[in-house]
Design a protein around this motif. Structure first.
Motif, PDB file in Angstrom:
ATOM      1  N   LEU A  19       0.832  -1.211   0.000  1.00 34.06           N
ATOM      2  CA  LEU A  19       0.000   0.000   0.000  1.00 34.06           C
ATOM      3  C   LEU A  19       0.869   1.264   0.000  1.00 34.06           C
ATOM      4  N   LYS A  20       1.956   1.247   0.758  1.00 30.39           N
ATOM      5  CA  LYS A  20       2.860   2.407   0.792  1.00 30.39           C
ATOM      6  C   LYS A  20       3.461   2.667  -0.584  1.00 30.39           C
ATOM      7  N   VAL A  21       3.854   1.605  -1.275  1.00 33.47           N
ATOM      8  CA  VAL A  21       4.417   1.759  -2.625  1.00 33.47           C
ATOM      9  C   VAL A  21       3.362   2.360  -3.554  1.00 33.47           C
ATOM     10  N   ALA A  22       2.130   1.861  -3.464  1.00 33.77           N
ATOM     11  CA  ALA A  22       1.051   2.371  -4.318  1.00 33.77           C
ATOM     12  C   ALA A  22       0.762   3.844  -4.019  1.00 33.77           C
ATOM     13  N   ILE A  23       0.778   4.212  -2.753  1.00 37.77           N
ATOM     14  CA  ILE A  23       0.552   5.613  -2.375  1.00 37.77           C
ATOM     15  C   ILE A  23       1.661   6.482  -2.948  1.00 37.77           C
ATOM     16  N   HIS A  24       2.899   6.055  -2.767  1.00 34.65           N
ATOM     17  CA  HIS A  24       4.049   6.843  -3.225  1.00 34.65           C
ATOM     18  C   HIS A  24       4.022   7.022  -4.739  1.00 34.65           C
ATOM     19  N   GLU A  25       3.713   5.960  -5.460  1.00 28.20           N
ATOM     20  CA  GLU A  25       3.692   6.031  -6.916  1.00 28.20           C
ATOM     21  C   GLU A  25       2.481   6.802  -7.440  1.00 28.20           C
ATOM     22  N   GLY A  26       1.381   6.815  -6.678  1.00 27.88           N
ATOM     23  CA  GLY A  26       0.165   7.481  -7.120  1.00 27.88           C
ATOM     24  C   GLY A  26       0.126   8.974  -6.855  1.00 27.88           C
ATOM     25  N   MET A  27       1.019   9.451  -6.004  1.00 29.76           N
ATOM     26  CA  MET A  27       1.016  10.880  -5.667  1.00 29.76           C
ATOM     27  C   MET A  27       1.849  11.671  -6.670  1.00 29.76           C
ATOM     28  N   GLN A  28       1.362  12.859  -7.017  1.00 26.34           N
ATOM     29  CA  GLN A  28       2.110  13.755  -7.893  1.00 26.34           C
ATOM     30  C   GLN A  28       3.163  14.488  -7.070  1.00 26.34           C
ATOM     31  N   THR A  29       4.276  14.799  -7.694  1.00 23.54           N
ATOM     32  CA  THR A  29       5.407  15.388  -6.988  1.00 23.54           C
ATOM     33  C   THR A  29       5.142  16.800  -6.469  1.00 23.54           C
ATOM     34  N   ASP A  30       4.453  17.612  -7.232  1.00 25.92           N
ATOM     35  CA  ASP A  30       4.330  19.032  -6.905  1.00 25.92           C
ATOM     36  C   ASP A  30       3.005  19.389  -6.232  1.00 25.92           C
ATOM     37  N   ARG A  31       2.405  18.460  -5.504  1.00 24.97           N
ATOM     38  CA  ARG A  31       1.086  18.705  -4.938  1.00 24.97           C
ATOM     39  C   ARG A  31       1.021  18.250  -3.490  1.00 24.97           C
ATOM     40  N   LEU A  32       0.277  19.003  -2.674  1.00 25.75           N
ATOM     41  CA  LEU A  32       0.013  18.613  -1.294  1.00 25.75           C
ATOM     42  C   LEU A  32      -1.285  17.811  -1.246  1.00 25.75           C
ATOM     43  N   TYR A  33      -1.286  16.747  -0.463  1.00 27.86           N
ATOM     44  CA  TYR A  33      -2.450  15.872  -0.339  1.00 27.86           C
ATOM     45  C   TYR A  33      -2.856  15.755   1.124  1.00 27.86           C
ATOM     46  N   THR A  34      -4.164  15.661   1.354  1.00 23.66           N
ATOM     47  CA  THR A  34      -4.652  15.230   2.661  1.00 23.66           C
ATOM     48  C   THR A  34      -4.842  13.721   2.569  1.00 23.66           C
ATOM     49  N   VAL A  35      -5.027  13.080   3.694  1.00 31.67           N
ATOM     50  CA  VAL A  35      -5.258  11.633   3.700  1.00 31.67           C
ATOM     51  C   VAL A  35      -6.536  11.314   2.923  1.00 31.67           C
ATOM     52  N   THR A  36      -7.561  12.126   3.114  1.00 31.88           N
ATOM     53  CA  THR A  36      -8.825  11.903   2.411  1.00 31.88           C
ATOM     54  C   THR A  36      -8.653  11.980   0.902  1.00 31.88           C
ATOM     55  N   GLU A  37      -7.856  12.930   0.427  1.00 36.48           N
ATOM     56  CA  GLU A  37      -7.608  13.049  -1.012  1.00 36.48           C
ATOM     57  C   GLU A  37      -6.857  11.833  -1.548  1.00 36.48           C
ATOM     58  N   VAL A  38      -5.921  11.335  -0.774  1.00 35.60           N
ATOM     59  CA  VAL A  38      -5.176  10.140  -1.186  1.00 35.60           C
ATOM     60  C   VAL A  38      -6.137   8.964  -1.329  1.00 35.60           C
ATOM     61  N   ILE A  39      -7.045   8.815  -0.370  1.00 32.07           N
ATOM     62  CA  ILE A  39      -8.008   7.709  -0.416  1.00 32.07           C
ATOM     63  C   ILE A  39      -8.909   7.832  -1.651  1.00 32.07           C
ATOM     64  N   LYS A  40      -9.334   9.049  -1.956  1.00 32.42           N
ATOM     65  CA  LYS A  40     -10.237   9.253  -3.092  1.00 32.42           C
ATOM     66  C   LYS A  40      -9.538   9.094  -4.436  1.00 32.42           C
ATOM     67  N   GLU A  41      -8.255   9.455  -4.520  1.00 26.09           N
ATOM     68  CA  GLU A  41      -7.581   9.543  -5.817  1.00 26.09           C
ATOM     69  C   GLU A  41      -6.682   8.358  -6.158  1.00 26.09           C
ATOM     70  N   ILE A  42      -6.290   7.573  -5.200  1.00 29.04           N
ATOM     71  CA  ILE A  42      -5.386   6.445  -5.473  1.00 29.04           C
ATOM     72  C   ILE A  42      -6.185   5.148  -5.338  1.00 29.04           C
ATOM     73  N   PRO A  43      -6.358   4.446  -6.456  1.00 19.65           N
ATOM     74  CA  PRO A  43      -7.219   3.251  -6.460  1.00 19.65           C
ATOM     75  C   PRO A  43      -6.810   2.170  -5.460  1.00 19.65           C
ATOM     76  N   ALA A  44      -5.526   2.014  -5.193  1.00 12.67           N
ATOM     77  CA  ALA A  44      -5.074   0.933  -4.302  1.00 12.67           C
ATOM     78  C   ALA A  44      -5.579   1.113  -2.875  1.00 12.67           C
ATOM     79  N   VAL A  45      -5.846   2.351  -2.461  1.00 13.83           N
ATOM     80  CA  VAL A  45      -6.311   2.600  -1.098  1.00 13.83           C
ATOM     81  C   VAL A  45      -7.766   3.054  -1.052  1.00 13.83           C
ATOM     82  N   ALA A  46      -8.433   3.053  -2.204  1.00 12.69           N
ATOM     83  CA  ALA A  46      -9.845   3.440  -2.246  1.00 12.69           C
ATOM     84  C   ALA A  46     -10.645   2.485  -1.367  1.00 12.69           C
TER      85      ALA A  46
END
Length: 125
Positions: A63-90
């Motif tokens: 899950l950590k690998v999926a989160i890291h790979e799914g996040m864009q470099t130049d953007r700040l994310y909240t935990v909720t945004e990560v859950i909504k935008e990254i399919p592995a943790v949806a």
């Protein structure tokens, strides 16, 4: 009455130390020595720290690998945004994803910024 015993700072010997003390006693039979050696070996193996990760730990690493790979470099994310935008943790809860992201901060994969009691995470590449 207060306990004035000065032995409170003296540590009790460990189980391994007790077996080593028994091993040093003269007059032990070969069977007793073998038993003590086996017990010392078991204690050493138990405390070696070479344990396999649990199935949950392995899944969390994925899950950590999926989160890291799914996040864009130049953007700040909240935990909720990560859950909504990254399919592995949806579908996972904030209580599950938040500790994973904090572990990623500790390992240097993410940075964390807190603004008005809200945590924002950014990927480090």
């Amino acid at each position: 009455m207060a306990n004035t015993n000065s032995s409170s700072s003296v540590r009790k010997p460990t189980k391994k130390q007790m077996f080593e003390g028994l091993r040093a006693m003269p007059g032990l039979s070969a069977e007793q020595v073998a038993f003590i050696d086996h017990e010392i070996e078991l204690l050493t193996k138990k405390n070696s720290g070479e344990k396999k990760p649990t199935a949950t730990q392995v899944a969390n690493e994925a899950l950590k690998v999926a989160i890291h790979e799914g996040m864009q470099t130049d953007r700040l994310y909240t935990v909720t945004e990560v859950i909504k935008e990254i399919p592995a943790v949806a579908g996972l809860t904030n209580q599950k994803v938040s500790p994973l992201m904090n572990q990623m901060v500790e390992s240097g994969l993410l940075t964390k910024t807190v603004d008005k009691r809200r945590s924002y995470f950014k990927v480090v590449r």
